[in-house]
Design an enzyme around this catalytic site. Structure first.
Site, PDB file in Angstrom:
ATOM      1  N   LYS A 269       0.801  -1.206  -0.111  1.00 24.34           N
ATOM      2  CA  LYS A 269       0.067   0.076  -0.053  1.00 24.34           C
ATOM      3  C   LYS A 269       0.871   1.146  -0.009  1.00 24.34           C
ATOM      4  O   LYS A 269       1.588   1.368   0.922  1.00 24.34           O
ATOM      5  CB  LYS A 269      -0.941  -0.072   1.209  1.00 24.34           C
ATOM      6  CG  LYS A 269      -2.004   1.196   1.342  1.00 24.34           C
ATOM      7  CD  LYS A 269      -2.675   1.386   2.695  1.00 24.34           C
ATOM      8  CE  LYS A 269      -3.183   2.659   3.069  1.00 24.34           C
ATOM      9  NZ  LYS A 269      -3.854   2.622   4.409  1.00 24.34           N
ATOM     10  N   ASP A 274      -2.409  10.535   3.067  1.00 25.17           N
ATOM     11  CA  ASP A 274      -3.817  10.181   3.195  1.00 25.17           C
ATOM     12  C   ASP A 274      -4.830  11.349   4.093  1.00 25.17           C
ATOM     13  O   ASP A 274      -4.601  11.424   5.231  1.00 25.17           O
ATOM     14  CB  ASP A 274      -3.910   8.694   3.853  1.00 25.17           C
ATOM     15  CG  ASP A 274      -5.454   8.352   3.931  1.00 25.17           C
ATOM     16  OD1 ASP A 274      -6.104   8.897   3.404  1.00 25.17           O
ATOM     17  OD2 ASP A 274      -5.751   7.443   4.630  1.00 25.17           O
ATOM     18  N   LYS A 281     -10.440  13.426   7.185  1.00 18.15           N
ATOM     19  CA  LYS A 281      -9.617  13.094   8.628  1.00 18.15           C
ATOM     20  C   LYS A 281      -9.704  14.303   9.742  1.00 18.15           C
ATOM     21  O   LYS A 281      -9.777  15.434   8.894  1.00 18.15           O
ATOM     22  CB  LYS A 281      -8.522  12.452   8.701  1.00 18.15           C
ATOM     23  CG  LYS A 281      -8.225  11.023   7.941  1.00 18.15           C
ATOM     24  CD  LYS A 281      -6.757  10.660   7.939  1.00 18.15           C
ATOM     25  CE  LYS A 281      -6.402   9.558   7.250  1.00 18.15           C
ATOM     26  NZ  LYS A 281      -6.950   8.333   7.871  1.00 18.15           N
ATOM     27  N   ASP A 292       1.648   6.565   5.370  1.00 12.62           N
ATOM     28  CA  ASP A 292       0.526   5.640   4.749  1.00 12.62           C
ATOM     29  C   ASP A 292       0.999   4.850   3.469  1.00 12.62           C
ATOM     30  O   ASP A 292       0.333   4.124   2.916  1.00 12.62           O
ATOM     31  CB  ASP A 292      -0.848   6.451   4.722  1.00 12.62           C
ATOM     32  CG  ASP A 292      -1.942   5.662   4.816  1.00 12.62           C
ATOM     33  OD1 ASP A 292      -1.818   4.556   5.447  1.00 12.62           O
ATOM     34  OD2 ASP A 292      -3.077   5.739   4.248  1.00 12.62           O
ATOM     35  N   ASP A 351     -12.141   7.237   3.137  1.00 11.74           N
ATOM     36  CA  ASP A 351     -10.997   7.146   3.811  1.00 11.74           C
ATOM     37  C   ASP A 351     -10.521   5.692   4.061  1.00 11.74           C
ATOM     38  O   ASP A 351      -9.572   5.383   4.810  1.00 11.74           O
ATOM     39  CB  ASP A 351     -11.206   7.768   5.207  1.00 11.74           C
ATOM     40  CG  ASP A 351     -10.027   8.021   6.089  1.00 11.74           C
ATOM     41  OD1 ASP A 351      -8.776   7.950   5.472  1.00 11.74           O
ATOM     42  OD2 ASP A 351      -9.827   8.133   7.350  1.00 11.74           O
ATOM     43  N   GLU A 353      -9.426   3.768   1.690  1.00 10.66           N
ATOM     44  CA  GLU A 353      -8.785   3.896   0.383  1.00 10.66           C
ATOM     45  C   GLU A 353      -7.765   2.876   0.096  1.00 10.66           C
ATOM     46  O   GLU A 353      -7.624   2.339  -0.954  1.00 10.66           O
ATOM     47  CB  GLU A 353      -8.508   5.051   0.179  1.00 10.66           C
ATOM     48  CG  GLU A 353      -6.938   5.533   0.525  1.00 10.66           C
ATOM     49  CD  GLU A 353      -6.865   5.585   2.069  1.00 10.66           C
ATOM     50  OE1 GLU A 353      -5.699   5.076   2.492  1.00 10.66           O
ATOM     51  OE2 GLU A 353      -7.803   5.765   2.664  1.00 10.66           O
ATOM     52  N   ARG A 355      -7.463  -0.272   0.940  1.00  7.36           N
ATOM     53  CA  ARG A 355      -7.931  -1.650   0.415  1.00  7.36           C
ATOM     54  C   ARG A 355      -8.242  -1.577  -1.078  1.00  7.36           C
ATOM     55  O   ARG A 355      -8.241  -2.528  -1.615  1.00  7.36           O
ATOM     56  CB  ARG A 355      -9.195  -1.902   1.229  1.00  7.36           C
ATOM     57  CG  ARG A 355     -10.425  -1.205   1.378  1.00  7.36           C
ATOM     58  CD  ARG A 355     -11.346  -1.409   2.293  1.00  7.36           C
ATOM     59  NE  ARG A 355     -10.709  -1.177   3.842  1.00  7.36           N
ATOM     60  CZ  ARG A 355     -11.300  -1.127   5.116  1.00  7.36           C
ATOM     61  NH1 ARG A 355     -12.588  -1.889   5.008  1.00  7.36           N
ATOM     62  NH2 ARG A 355     -10.743  -0.820   5.905  1.00  7.36           N
TER      63      ARG A 355
END
Length: 503
Positions: A269, A274, A281, A292, A351, A353, A355
C-alpha cells in the site's frame, strides 16, 4: 541520510587491542552484579577491572542501559561503553531452536549503543558474536542504530552518527556482518521513504526513487502511469487518486535470478499522503499520514535487499501508489468503481482507500501465479487498538500466515496471527455493487483483511500484514527502532523469501 556513509566490517582482533574511539562491550545482568559473556575475548584482568567499574557507577547490565567509562589499563580504545544485554542466555546462541531471543538482545544492545554516540566516532563492538548469525544480528543492530534522517535539517552537523563500526568476531563471521549491513541498509532506506515529507514524496517521485535505486542492481522496474491505469481498468488506484493533482502509479519491481525455483510476490500500500479524501480526517489524525506508504516502501526495499543478497528466489513487488486528497474531482461516497479484473465496489467511505488500491495490485500480482503472495499495509486504526503500536497483525491462508509469523520471530519484528471470522463477509454486502468498502466498526482489522480476501483467488497462498502501528514510531527511540519511520517489516519479508527457497 545515506546508509552508504556508514562503514561496517568484521575483524578477528582482540577487543583490548582495538584502537577505535569507543569500544562497546556487551554486558549481561547477573543478579545484583554484571558479567561479561565468555564469547567476549578479554583477559581476566581486564574483565575484573570492567566489572568493578560497572559496580562503581551502578551499572546493572539491564537491557537498554549504557555506561561510559574510561578505558582501563590494557585497553587501547579511547573509552569504553558498557551496553546492557539484560538476562542474556549465551548458551542459546549455539541452538538452532532457542537463538532468536539472544540474537534480538544483540541487535537491540548494539543499536542502543551506536545511537547514543553523536560525535562521529569510530566504534568497535565486543559482543558474544561467535557465530555468523550472532555477528549478523550485531551488525544489523549497529546499522539500524546509526540511522539519522537529516535531509531537511539546516544544522545536519549537529546530528552526527558514528563513522565506522567494526564487529569483533571470528574470521568466519564476515558473511554474517555483510548480510547484517545489507538488511540494515534496506531497512534504513525504507525509513527514509516513510520520513520524507509528502510535499516531495508523491506517486511520481516515489516511482523515480525506487527506479534509481534499482539501477545498480539486477532489478527491473516498470511504471504504469495514470493514463495507462485508467485505460487498463485499475479502478481502485484511479478512483483514490482522482482528488489529487499528482496522479497515481502502479510500480512493478522484479528481481528474477536464473534457476529460481520459487516466486514471492509482494504488494505494498503506497498512499503517499492520506487526507481521508472527501471523508476528511480530523486535522490531528492527518499529522502522521505521510507514513501511509510504509507498506510500499517495505516491499520495494525487500526486493532490493534480495538482489543485494543474491537470493536464489524470484521476488516481485507491486507498489500501489496514490495520494488521497479531497479535490474537486475526488471520488464521492456512494460512487461505484470497478477494480482491475472486473469486481465492482461501492465506495461508502473514501478514507477506506488503502484496500481499494491494494485490490488492484493483488489481482495484477496473481496473474503471474506466485508461490506466495504477501500484501503489506498501514491499513487500519483497529490494528493499533487490537495489538498496539509494536505488533503487526497477520491474516490470510493458514500456511502463509503462519510462515510470516514464524519468520518474524527470527527477525524480531513482532507479529501475531489473526483469524478471518466467516460472519464478517456479509458486512460488505452492497445493494448496488459486488461489495462495499466498509463494514461494521467491530473487528475492523479483521474486516479489512476479509475485504482483501475477495480479491485473492482460491488456492493462492496469501498473507496480509497490517502494520498501521509498527510502521511509524511516534514515541522516543527504543532498541533498534528509530523515531519516525521504522522500516517494518523489511527484514521479515527477506527472511520469508529465504525460507520459501528452502521449502
Amino acid at each position: 541520510m545515506t546508509t552508504a556513509e556508514l562503514t561496517i566490517d568484521a575483524a578477528a582482533s582482540e577487543p583490548a587491542r582495538s584502537k577505535a574511539d569507543v569500544l562497546v562491550i556487551g554486558v549481561a545482568a547477573d543478579g545484583d552484579a554484571v558479567s561479561i559473556p565468555s564469547g567476549v575475548a578479554l583477559a581476566a584482568g581486564v574483565r575484573k577491572e570492567l566489572v568493578a567499574a560497572a559496580a562503581a557507577v551502578g551499572f546493572t547490565g539491564k537491557a537498554g542501559a549504557l555506561a561510559r567509562i574510561p578505558s582501563p589499563k590494557g585497553v587501547a580504545a579511547g573509552s569504553v561503553l558498557l551496553a546492557g544485554l539484560g538476562d542474556f542466555d549465551e548458551v542459546a546462541l549455539e541452538s538452532e531452536l532457542d537463538a532468536d531471543g539472544a540474537h534480538e538482545a544483540l541487535r537491540r544492545a548494539a543499536a542502543v549503543a551506536v545511537r547514543s554516540l553523536t560525535k562521529g566516532e569510530s566504534v568497535a563492538l565486543a559482543f558474544p558474536a561467535q557465530t555468523a548469525a550472532a555477528a549478523e544480528a550485531t551488525a544489523t543492530g549497529a546499522v539500524l542504530g546509526s540511522y539519522r534522517y537529516t535531509e531537511y535539517r539546516s544544522n545536519a552537523e549537529e546530528h552526527k552518527r558514528v563513522t565506522s563500526v567494526t564487529v569483533l568476531a571470528p574470521k568466519g563471521s564476515k558473511d554474517g556482518v555483510a548480510r547484517g549491513q545489507f538488511l540494515g541498509a534496506a531497512t534504513n532506506r525504507c525509513r527514509d521513504l516513510v520520513n520524507q515529507p509528502p510535499l516531495d514524496l508523491y506517486p511520481e517521485t516515489f516511482a523515480k526513487t525506487v527506479t534509481e535505486q534499482a539501477k545498480a542492481r539486477k532489478v527491473k522496474v516498470t511504471v504504469i502511469d495514470e493514463a495507462a491505469l485508467e485505460a487498463g481498468g485499475y479502478g481502485g488506484l484511479t478512483g483514490v487518486g482522482k482528488g489529487s493533482t499528482r496522479g497515481p502509479r502502479l510500480v512493478k519491481m522484479e528481481y528474477k535470478p536464473r534457476k529460481a525455483r520459487k516466486h514471492l510476490s509482494l504488494v505494498g500500500k503506497g498512499i503517499t499522503f492520506d487526507s481521508g479524501g472527501l471523508s476528511l480526517k480530523p486535522p490531528q489524525a492527518m499529522e502522521e499520514m505521510k507514513c501511509d506508504m510504509g507498506g510500499a516502501a517495505a516491499a520495494a526495499q525487500a526486493v532490493l535487499a534480495a538482489a543485494d543478497l543474491e537470493l536464489p528466489v524470484r521476488v516481485t513487488a507491486w507498489l500501489a501508489l496514490a495520494e488521497n486528497m479531497p479535490g474537486g474531482n475526488a471520488q464521492r461516497p456512494s460512487d461505484v468503481i470497478r477494480i482491475y479484473g472486473g469486481k465492482t465496489v461501492e465506495v461508502l467511505n473514501t478514507d477506506a482507500e488503502g484496500r481499494l488500491v491494494l485490490a488492484d495490485a493483488l489481482v495484477a500480482a496473481q496473474e503471474e501465479k506466485p508461490d506466495l503472495l504477501i500484501d503489506i499495509a498501514t491499513l487500519t486504526g483497529a490494528q493499533v487498538i487490537a495489538l498496539g503500536s509494536r505488533v503487526s497483525g497477520v491474516m490470510g491462508t493458514n500456511g502463509a500466515r503462519n510462515r510470516v509469523v514464524l519468520a518474524s520471530e527470527v527477525t524480531g519484528e513482532s507479529m501475531w496471527p489473526m483469524p478471518f471470522p466467516e460472519e464478517i463477509r456479509s458486512h460488505f454486502d452492497s445493494t448496488v455493487a459486488d461489495l462495499k468498502n466498509t463494514g461494521k466498526r467491530e473487528g475492523g482489522m479483521l474486516a479489512a483483511g476479509v475485504f482483501l480476501n475477495e480479491f485473492v483467488e482460491k488456492g493462492q497462498q496469501w498473507a496480509h500484514i497490517d502494520i498501521a502501528g509498527p510502521a511509524f514510531n511516534s514515541e522516543s527511540p527504543w532498541g533498534y527502532t528509530a523515531k519516525g519511520g521504522t522500516g517494518v517489516p523489511v527484514r521479515t519479508l527477506v527472511e520469508v523469501a529465504e525460507q520459501l527457497d528452502r521449502s
